[in-house]
Design an enzyme around this catalytic site. Structure first.
Site, PDB file in Angstrom:
ATOM      1  N   ARG A  14       0.865  -1.176   0.000  1.00  0.00           N
ATOM      2  CA  ARG A  14       0.000   0.000   0.000  1.00  0.00           C
ATOM      3  C   ARG A  14       0.905   1.231   0.000  1.00  0.00           C
ATOM      4  NH1 ARG A  14      -2.104  -3.503   4.023  1.00  0.00           N
ATOM      5  NH2 ARG A  14      -4.191  -4.320   3.508  1.00  0.00           N
TER       6      ARG A  14
ATOM      7  N   LYS B 152      -2.488  -2.620   7.891  1.00  0.00           N
ATOM      8  CA  LYS B 152      -3.706  -2.112   8.512  1.00  0.00           C
ATOM      9  C   LYS B 152      -3.981  -2.835   9.823  1.00  0.00           C
ATOM     10  CE  LYS B 152      -6.308  -0.398   4.526  1.00  0.00           C
ATOM     11  NZ  LYS B 152      -7.559  -0.542   3.750  1.00  0.00           N
TER      12      LYS B 152
ATOM     13  N   HIS C 239      -2.531   2.312  -5.909  1.00  0.00           N
ATOM     14  CA  HIS C 239      -3.267   1.072  -5.649  1.00  0.00           C
ATOM     15  C   HIS C 239      -3.358   0.197  -6.894  1.00  0.00           C
ATOM     16  CE1 HIS C 239      -4.957  -0.518  -2.034  1.00  0.00           C
ATOM     17  NE2 HIS C 239      -5.997  -1.020  -2.671  1.00  0.00           N
TER      18      HIS C 239
ATOM     19  N   ARG D  48      -0.575  -2.176  -6.762  1.00  0.00           N
ATOM     20  CA  ARG D  48      -0.869  -3.276  -5.838  1.00  0.00           C
ATOM     21  C   ARG D  48      -1.815  -4.288  -6.491  1.00  0.00           C
ATOM     22  NH1 ARG D  48      -1.264  -4.769  -0.239  1.00  0.00           N
ATOM     23  NH2 ARG D  48      -3.411  -5.146   0.450  1.00  0.00           N
TER      24      ARG D  48
ATOM     25  N   HIS E 199      -4.243  -9.257   3.745  1.00  0.00           N
ATOM     26  CA  HIS E 199      -5.691  -9.238   3.930  1.00  0.00           C
ATOM     27  C   HIS E 199      -6.073 -10.058   5.158  1.00  0.00           C
ATOM     28  CE1 HIS E 199      -6.508  -8.398  -0.619  1.00  0.00           C
ATOM     29  NE2 HIS E 199      -6.212  -7.305   0.052  1.00  0.00           N
TER      30      HIS E 199
ATOM     31  N   TYR F 132      -9.806 -11.239  -6.883  1.00  0.00           N
ATOM     32  CA  TYR F 132      -8.793 -11.361  -7.934  1.00  0.00           C
ATOM     33  C   TYR F 132      -8.950 -12.640  -8.746  1.00  0.00           C
ATOM     34  CZ  TYR F 132      -6.419  -7.454  -5.707  1.00  0.00           C
ATOM     35  OH  TYR F 132      -6.113  -6.223  -5.189  1.00  0.00           O
TER      36      TYR F 132
END
Length: 324
Positions: free
Chosen positions: A167, A191, A270, A273, A296, A305
């Site tokens: 990110r 995150k 992004h 990414r 994630h 994806y």
């Protein structure tokens, strides 16, 4: 109906009444509790603050203090936002913030219920992540001029972002201590404080080495690079020995996209990414491994994806199968 831009939303916020002291104190206590409990980034905390202050200013005490608002008052606010052309995604994010905030209000004994749970979640579109082709990525990575320290630094940053699927906030805040050059891996705190290890390929390691040995000393004018407020020495610096901003990197990537012959509106940090994830799947990567590399929390976030990968396989089949 066109959603409001960021500048339009900020202008609208400035037209609202000032924040009442009681609501300001409530929001500050909530954000402090979030930071202590979950270790959220300042960027995330600022997003929470903007959403709650927007509601508090709109209400301006009419339906009582922020922590005591009822479902009808919240519904009125969401209706007003819809009339002001806020997007469904923006309203969904607000609703998530409200659920967290009012749960905290219940924990503190400010109220006995969470009014946001009675509000319907907005119906959201499901756009697929946009990715560049591998040839476009090659052109983008080669766009910076490596004849200058700034260009060499930017080349290393682009290479690292694509190689590790970072990110933009992870890239620009990356401390030197998180890079293990001997083992060729990065330690990333993503995150929610989630930690992951990401291996680096030969190309990204090559450009990182050139940056560290040539560009970084030049940018620092051979002066020692000080630690930031968190006690970390930044990996990527500008000529003032400070880390770069997300906005700076955003502008650069648009500039390099134009140099590479790619429409700038199709490129963002992004997108790199997304390209990292899409290209790995196209070359046979396991979905669980991709989840770990991207950081994630849930496999469901990564599964989007797989549709792109299936599209790629269908195209290959159509191009090369004798009976396609």
């Amino acid at each position: 109906m066109t959603p409001r831009t960021t500048n339009q939303r900020r202008q609208l916020a400035r037209q609202q009444p000032p924040l009442l002291p009681e609501d300001a104190t409530t929001i500050a206590h909530f954000l402090d509790a979030l930071w202590i409990k979950h270790g959220l980034s300042q960027h995330t905390l600022n997003s929470y603050r903007r959403d709650l202050e927007g509601l508090a200013r709109w209400n301006n005490g009419r339906a009582g203090p922020l922590a005591t608002l009822t479902p009808p008052a919240l519904l009125d606010y969401l209706t007003w936002r819809t009339q002001q052309h806020y997007s469904p995604l923006s309203n969904a994010r607000l609703l998530s913030v409200l659920r967290t905030f009012f749960s905290y209000a219940v924990e503190c004994g400010w109220r006995n219920d969470n009014p946001s749970t009675l509000l319907a979640h907005p119906v959201l579109p499901h756009p697929l992540p946009k990715a560049l082709t591998e040839s476009q990525i090659e052109a983008l990575l080669a766009a910076p001029s490596i004849e200058t320290p700034e260009g060499l630094r930017n080349r290393a940053m682009l290479e690292l972002m694509y190689a590790a699927g970072l990110r933009v906030s992870e890239l620009v805040t990356l401390p030197v201590a998180m890079l293990n050059r001997r083992q060729g891996v990065l330690r990333i705190i993503g995150k929610g404080g989630k930690e992951r290890l990401v291996p680096l390929g030969e190309e990204s390691q090559h450009w990182l080495q050139r940056y560290l040995e040539q560009a970084r000393p030049s940018l620092a004018a051979d002066k020692p690079i000080p630690a930031d407020s968190d006690g970390d020495v930044p990996l990527f610096i500008n000529t003032t020995l400070k880390r770069l901003s997300r906005q700076q990197f955003w502008r650069w990537i648009k500039h390099y996209a134009a140099l590479a012959g790619i429409a700038p509106n199709k490129v963002s940090p992004h997108v790199l990414r997304h390209s990292f994830a899409t290209h790995l799947l196209n070359h046979g990567a396991d979905l669980r491994a991709l989840q770990m590399l991207l950081g994630h929390r849930s496999i469901s976030t990564t599964q989007i994806y797989t549709f792109i990968a299936r599209q790629h396989l269908q195209q290959l089949h159509a191009q090369h199968h004798p009976r396609a």
